[in-house]
Design a protein around this motif. Structure first.
Motif, mmCIF file in Angstrom:
data_model
loop_
_atom_site.group_PDB
_atom_site.id
_atom_site.type_symbol
_atom_site.label_atom_id
_atom_site.label_comp_id
_atom_site.label_asym_id
_atom_site.label_seq_id
_atom_site.Cartn_x
_atom_site.Cartn_y
_atom_site.Cartn_z
ATOM 1 N N ARG A 1 2.977 -6.109 -15.314
ATOM 2 C CA ARG A 1 2.505 -7.241 -14.538
ATOM 3 C C ARG A 1 0.985 -7.251 -14.475
ATOM 4 O O ARG A 1 0.339 -8.294 -14.617
ATOM 5 C CB ARG A 1 3.081 -7.185 -13.128
ATOM 6 N N GLU A 2 0.398 -6.084 -14.264
ATOM 7 C CA GLU A 2 -1.053 -6.008 -14.163
ATOM 8 C C GLU A 2 -1.724 -6.313 -15.501
ATOM 9 O O GLU A 2 -2.783 -6.944 -15.552
ATOM 10 C CB GLU A 2 -1.470 -4.623 -13.649
ATOM 11 N N LEU B 1 2.979 -14.092 -19.757
ATOM 12 C CA LEU B 1 3.955 -14.561 -18.775
ATOM 13 C C LEU B 1 3.571 -14.094 -17.379
ATOM 14 O O LEU B 1 2.962 -13.029 -17.221
ATOM 15 C CB LEU B 1 5.334 -13.991 -19.111
ATOM 16 N N ARG B 2 3.941 -14.882 -16.375
ATOM 17 C CA ARG B 2 3.823 -14.408 -15.002
ATOM 18 C C ARG B 2 5.004 -13.490 -14.725
ATOM 19 O O ARG B 2 6.149 -13.861 -14.977
ATOM 20 C CB ARG B 2 3.833 -15.592 -14.039
ATOM 21 N N LEU B 3 4.721 -12.314 -14.228
ATOM 22 C CA LEU B 3 5.773 -11.327 -14.006
ATOM 23 C C LEU B 3 5.889 -10.981 -12.529
ATOM 24 O O LEU B 3 4.902 -10.980 -11.804
ATOM 25 C CB LEU B 3 5.485 -10.048 -14.801
ATOM 26 N N GLN B 4 7.099 -10.672 -12.117
ATOM 27 C CA GLN B 4 7.358 -10.139 -10.790
ATOM 28 C C GLN B 4 7.831 -8.700 -10.976
ATOM 29 O O GLN B 4 8.761 -8.435 -11.735
ATOM 30 C CB GLN B 4 8.438 -10.954 -10.076
ATOM 31 N N ALA B 5 7.177 -7.775 -10.314
ATOM 32 C CA ALA B 5 7.481 -6.353 -10.500
ATOM 33 C C ALA B 5 8.429 -5.849 -9.421
ATOM 34 O O ALA B 5 8.237 -6.116 -8.239
ATOM 35 C CB ALA B 5 6.189 -5.537 -10.476
ATOM 36 N N LEU C 1 6.499 -0.693 -2.087
ATOM 37 C CA LEU C 1 5.672 -1.659 -1.380
ATOM 38 C C LEU C 1 4.193 -1.267 -1.433
ATOM 39 O O LEU C 1 3.319 -2.120 -1.607
ATOM 40 C CB LEU C 1 6.134 -1.784 0.074
ATOM 41 N N ALA C 2 3.926 0.037 -1.298
ATOM 42 C CA ALA C 2 2.545 0.508 -1.340
ATOM 43 C C ALA C 2 1.910 0.260 -2.703
ATOM 44 O O ALA C 2 0.690 0.087 -2.806
ATOM 45 C CB ALA C 2 2.495 1.997 -1.005
ATOM 46 N N ARG C 3 2.718 0.243 -3.737
ATOM 47 C CA ARG C 3 2.206 0.027 -5.090
ATOM 48 C C ARG C 3 2.205 -1.455 -5.486
ATOM 49 O O ARG C 3 1.900 -1.795 -6.611
ATOM 50 C CB ARG C 3 3.033 0.833 -6.096
ATOM 51 N N GLY C 4 2.607 -2.312 -4.546
ATOM 52 C CA GLY C 4 2.509 -3.745 -4.803
ATOM 53 C C GLY C 4 3.723 -4.379 -5.443
ATOM 54 O O GLY C 4 3.599 -5.428 -6.096
ATOM 55 N N ARG D 1 12.182 -5.863 4.040
ATOM 56 C CA ARG D 1 11.773 -6.996 4.873
ATOM 57 C C ARG D 1 10.543 -6.663 5.702
ATOM 58 O O ARG D 1 9.725 -7.551 5.980
ATOM 59 C CB ARG D 1 12.935 -7.413 5.779
ATOM 60 N N ARG D 2 10.393 -5.403 6.091
ATOM 61 C CA ARG D 2 9.187 -5.026 6.834
ATOM 62 C C ARG D 2 7.935 -5.241 5.976
ATOM 63 O O ARG D 2 6.846 -5.450 6.503
ATOM 64 C CB ARG D 2 9.280 -3.577 7.299
ATOM 65 N N GLY D 3 8.141 -5.178 4.675
ATOM 66 C CA GLY D 3 7.036 -5.455 3.764
ATOM 67 C C GLY D 3 7.038 -6.876 3.251
ATOM 68 O O GLY D 3 6.270 -7.216 2.347
#
Length: 281
Positions: free
Chosen positions: A2-3, A13-17, A60-63, A100-102
């Motif tokens: 993604r990056e 392409l736009r990617l979702q990780a 979550l910490a890694r995005g 969900r908290r993230g």
């Protein structure tokens, strides 16, 4: 990946990780991040509430954009039983709550009837595969607006496997899954097209749209599973997946009207990304 794609936004392409798969046995994946290494000491694997939360928190910490987990074993491995449940509803709810908290949703690999129901009632965003999903679960999915991503192409692909176990699964599972897709559509459950591809190569989505149609969806509805519906699943705030003012401007140029001939989706004459052609006509 993604990056890397973000370095050339006009081309890639736009990617979702999804980050690290939340699964009982991380295996070599424990090497993916130093913060995961304490989990290697766990004799029972990633099963306790603390361990489940930890994997999600590292993602979550890694995005990570979404969290991916499973409720059943894999169908594509002959030595695994895809009807065997690996996480309970309570464990899945722990994963969902941490995600969900993230501010993230959870996509869940699933096969068995009870596994599908446990995953949906635990609050997942999308049921992946879901071959033996029951009507009661589909009604629950409609109520919760839970997506169904059946990956028909992946299931159909097993039919041609040289392994007799996988070939039999493909022959048995595909008609069951097609009926589930038709039932989901009739009930108004949102459907998304997915290929179950991984790594650097992605199986073309056109065949998945064809199989959606074969399962009973009208041509336009089948196409929408790969455009507006898929985009809404991965990023509800995005305007990707449509050709409307303010949308990214992505398109496939086809030689025929896909509503008349869905096979044209497998052989586009040109790809447009952000309003610019990526391939020559």
């Amino acid at each position: 990946m993604r990056e890397l794609a973000r370095q050339v936004p006009g081309l890639a392409l736009r990617l979702q990780a999804a980050g690290v798969f939340v699964t009982p046995d991380l295996g070599d994946t424990v090497l993916a991040d130093p913060d995961l290494t304490p989990l290697a000491r766990l004799a029972d694997g990633v099963r306790s509430p603390a361990a489940l939360r930890r994997v999600v928190e590292v993602n979550l910490a890694r995005g990570a954009d979404v969290i991916k987990t499973r409720v059943n074993e894999r169908a594509g491995l002959p030595d695994q039983d895809p009807l065997t449940q690996v996480y309970s509803r309570e464990q899945l709810a722990e994963i969902v709550a941490a995600a969900r908290r993230g501010g993230k949703g959870v996509l869940c690999h699933s096969y068995s009837e009870q596994g599908c129901h446990d995953a949906v009632t635990a609050g997942i965003r999308s049921l992946e595969h879901g071959v033996f999903v029951a009507e009661r679960t589909l009604h629950e999915m409609r109520r919760r607006n839970t997506f169904f991503t059946p990956t028909l192409t992946a299931i159909a692909g097993m039919i041609d496997s040289p392994n007799p176990v996988l070939a039999e699964r493909g022959r048995t599972y595909l008609p069951v899954l097609k009926r589930a897709v038709r039932a989901a559509h009739d009930l108004g459950v949102p459907l998304a097209a997915g290929t179950d591809s991984s790594g650097g190569e992605v199986t073309p989505i056109g065949r998945e749209v064809q199989l959606m149609h074969e399962a009973g969806l009208p041509p336009l509805a089948a196409i929408q599973t790969a455009t507006t519906a898929a985009a809404n699943l991965l990023n509800p705030k995005s305007r990707a997946g449509s050709l409307t003012p303010g949308a990214p401007g992505d398109a496939l140029i086809l030689s025929k009207d896909p509503q008349e001939d869905l096979t044209s989706l497998t052989t586009p004459t040109q790809v447009i990304k952000s309003g610019q052609p990526l391939t020559k006509p």
